[in-house]
Design a protein around this motif. Structure first.
Motif, PDB file in Angstrom:
ATOM      1  N   ALA A  58       0.772  -1.085  -0.066  1.00  0.00           N
ATOM      2  CA  ALA A  58       0.182  -0.101  -0.106  1.00  0.00           C
ATOM      3  C   ALA A  58       0.801   1.164  -0.060  1.00  0.00           C
ATOM      4  CB  ALA A  58      -0.883   0.188   1.232  1.00  0.00           C
ATOM      5  N   LYS A  59       1.983   1.281   0.898  1.00  0.00           N
ATOM      6  CA  LYS A  59       2.655   2.305   0.965  1.00  0.00           C
ATOM      7  C   LYS A  59       3.398   2.510  -0.564  1.00  0.00           C
ATOM      8  CE  LYS A  59       6.395   4.477   3.680  1.00  0.00           C
ATOM      9  NZ  LYS A  59       7.379   4.645   4.745  1.00  0.00           N
ATOM     10  N   LEU A  60       4.112   1.645  -0.840  1.00  0.00           N
ATOM     11  CA  LEU A  60       4.569   1.602  -2.248  1.00  0.00           C
ATOM     12  C   LEU A  60       3.681   2.144  -3.222  1.00  0.00           C
ATOM     13  CD1 LEU A  60       7.436   1.298  -3.777  1.00  0.00           C
ATOM     14  CD2 LEU A  60       6.725  -1.254  -3.923  1.00  0.00           C
ATOM     15  N   ILE A  61       2.762   1.798  -3.435  1.00  0.00           N
ATOM     16  CA  ILE A  61       1.463   2.314  -4.366  1.00  0.00           C
ATOM     17  C   ILE A  61       1.447   3.698  -4.351  1.00  0.00           C
ATOM     18  CG2 ILE A  61      -0.721   2.054  -5.358  1.00  0.00           C
ATOM     19  CD1 ILE A  61      -0.705  -1.004  -4.553  1.00  0.00           C
ATOM     20  N   ASP A  62       1.436   4.014  -2.918  1.00  0.00           N
ATOM     21  CA  ASP A  62       0.936   5.646  -2.607  1.00  0.00           C
ATOM     22  C   ASP A  62       2.271   6.389  -3.082  1.00  0.00           C
ATOM     23  OD1 ASP A  62      -0.652   7.642  -1.475  1.00  0.00           O
ATOM     24  OD2 ASP A  62       1.148   7.809  -0.187  1.00  0.00           O
ATOM     25  N   GLU A  63       3.390   5.909  -2.922  1.00  0.00           N
ATOM     26  CA  GLU A  63       4.741   6.501  -3.200  1.00  0.00           C
ATOM     27  C   GLU A  63       4.576   6.729  -4.678  1.00  0.00           C
ATOM     28  OE1 GLU A  63       7.916   4.364  -1.499  1.00  0.00           O
ATOM     29  OE2 GLU A  63       7.336   5.013   0.490  1.00  0.00           O
ATOM     30  N   VAL A  64       4.363   5.699  -5.298  1.00  0.00           N
ATOM     31  CA  VAL A  64       4.448   5.744  -6.964  1.00  0.00           C
ATOM     32  C   VAL A  64       3.593   6.933  -7.281  1.00  0.00           C
ATOM     33  CG1 VAL A  64       3.873   4.471  -9.201  1.00  0.00           C
ATOM     34  CG2 VAL A  64       5.177   3.392  -7.377  1.00  0.00           C
ATOM     35  N   TYR A  65       2.145   6.798  -6.901  1.00  0.00           N
ATOM     36  CA  TYR A  65       1.222   7.626  -7.426  1.00  0.00           C
ATOM     37  C   TYR A  65       1.160   8.994  -6.933  1.00  0.00           C
ATOM     38  CZ  TYR A  65      -0.182   3.948 -10.659  1.00  0.00           C
ATOM     39  OH  TYR A  65      -0.241   3.025 -11.432  1.00  0.00           O
ATOM     40  N   THR A  66       1.736   9.374  -5.881  1.00  0.00           N
ATOM     41  CA  THR A  66       2.080  10.546  -5.456  1.00  0.00           C
ATOM     42  C   THR A  66       3.266  11.389  -6.052  1.00  0.00           C
ATOM     43  OG1 THR A  66       3.053  10.026  -3.462  1.00  0.00           O
ATOM     44  CG2 THR A  66       0.598  10.320  -3.239  1.00  0.00           C
ATOM     45  N   SER A  67       4.084  10.534  -6.790  1.00  0.00           N
ATOM     46  CA  SER A  67       5.206  11.076  -7.488  1.00  0.00           C
ATOM     47  C   SER A  67       4.888  12.005  -8.554  1.00  0.00           C
ATOM     48  CB  SER A  67       6.268  10.316  -7.845  1.00  0.00           C
ATOM     49  OG  SER A  67       5.690   9.302  -8.763  1.00  0.00           O
ATOM     50  N   ASN A  68       5.521  12.743  -9.143  1.00  0.00           N
ATOM     51  CA  ASN A  68       5.529  13.740 -10.404  1.00  0.00           C
ATOM     52  C   ASN A  68       5.245  12.791 -11.515  1.00  0.00           C
ATOM     53  OD1 ASN A  68       4.766  15.659 -12.278  1.00  0.00           O
ATOM     54  ND2 ASN A  68       7.104  16.588 -12.155  1.00  0.00           N
ATOM     55  N   LEU A  69       4.183  11.828 -11.890  1.00  0.00           N
ATOM     56  CA  LEU A  69       4.321  11.289 -12.944  1.00  0.00           C
ATOM     57  C   LEU A  69       4.231  11.972 -14.485  1.00  0.00           C
ATOM     58  CD1 LEU A  69       1.782   8.347 -11.753  1.00  0.00           C
ATOM     59  CD2 LEU A  69       4.357   8.293 -11.880  1.00  0.00           C
TER      60      LEU A  69
END
Length: 178
Positions: A58-69
């Motif tokens: 869950a935390k890793l998913i959040d990190e990916v999608y809160t980064s500047n994609l």
């Protein structure tokens, strides 16, 4: 048997986008209006959320999608995390009560039946974003193991590189919603 952990589509009294996802919601509405819909077993979206918690991603998913994609360099770096997310989703056992519900459903089907495992994401099949063809579908599955593995693989397919690229173009995308 806990129907909240997965049950036939016909057993839902009030299906919602948040509970069953877009595709299942539309099928449920069709059944309510008398249209024929193939016999379906629905794994509610919160079961996916439980599985993500069990897999520890869950935390890793959040990190990916809160980064500047929007930044291609950041997006490319995030793809390494996606591989980890996919691996952990497929390697984590599915909740045993969900499996028991699925097994009971499979026993209710005619002998020799095959099933399709399809996504029904809450961020899928919407007017603002279709995600058509982005998540994997698994056809002609017969055994409990094949179906359980396909459920997890379907969830993992939300984290393919091309889905990240597609999602990065959407302002409304909520990551990891299935």
């Amino acid at each position: 048997f806990d129907p909240s952990l997965g049950s036939p589509l016909s057993s839902f009294e009030n299906a919602t986008l948040g509970l069953v996802g877009g595709k299942a919601l539309h099928c449920w509405k069709l059944t309510r209006h008398g249209f024929p819909v193939p016999t379906s077993f629905i794994v509610p979206t919160f079961v996916y959320s439980m599985h993500i918690g069990d897999a520890g991603v869950a935390k890793l998913i959040d990190e990916v999608y809160t980064s500047n994609l929007k930044d291609e360099t950041v997006r490319e770096a995030a793809k390494t995390s996606l591989a980890t997310i996919r691996e952990k989703i497929v390697s984590t056992p599915l909740n045993s009560e969900v499996v028991a519900n699925l097994e009971a459903f499979l026993k209710s089907l005619p002998a020799g039946s095959t099933v399709a495992v399809r996504s029904s994401g809450s961020a899928e099949d919407l007017a603002s974003q279709s995600f058509a063809g982005q998540y994997d579908t698994y056809l002609y599955k017969k055994t409990k193991k094949e179906i359980v593995d396909s459920i997890k693989s379907c969830w993992a397919s939300m984290f393919q590189d091309f889905v990240l690229d597609y999602a990065s173009r959407s302002e409304d995308y909520v990551p990891g919603k299935l």
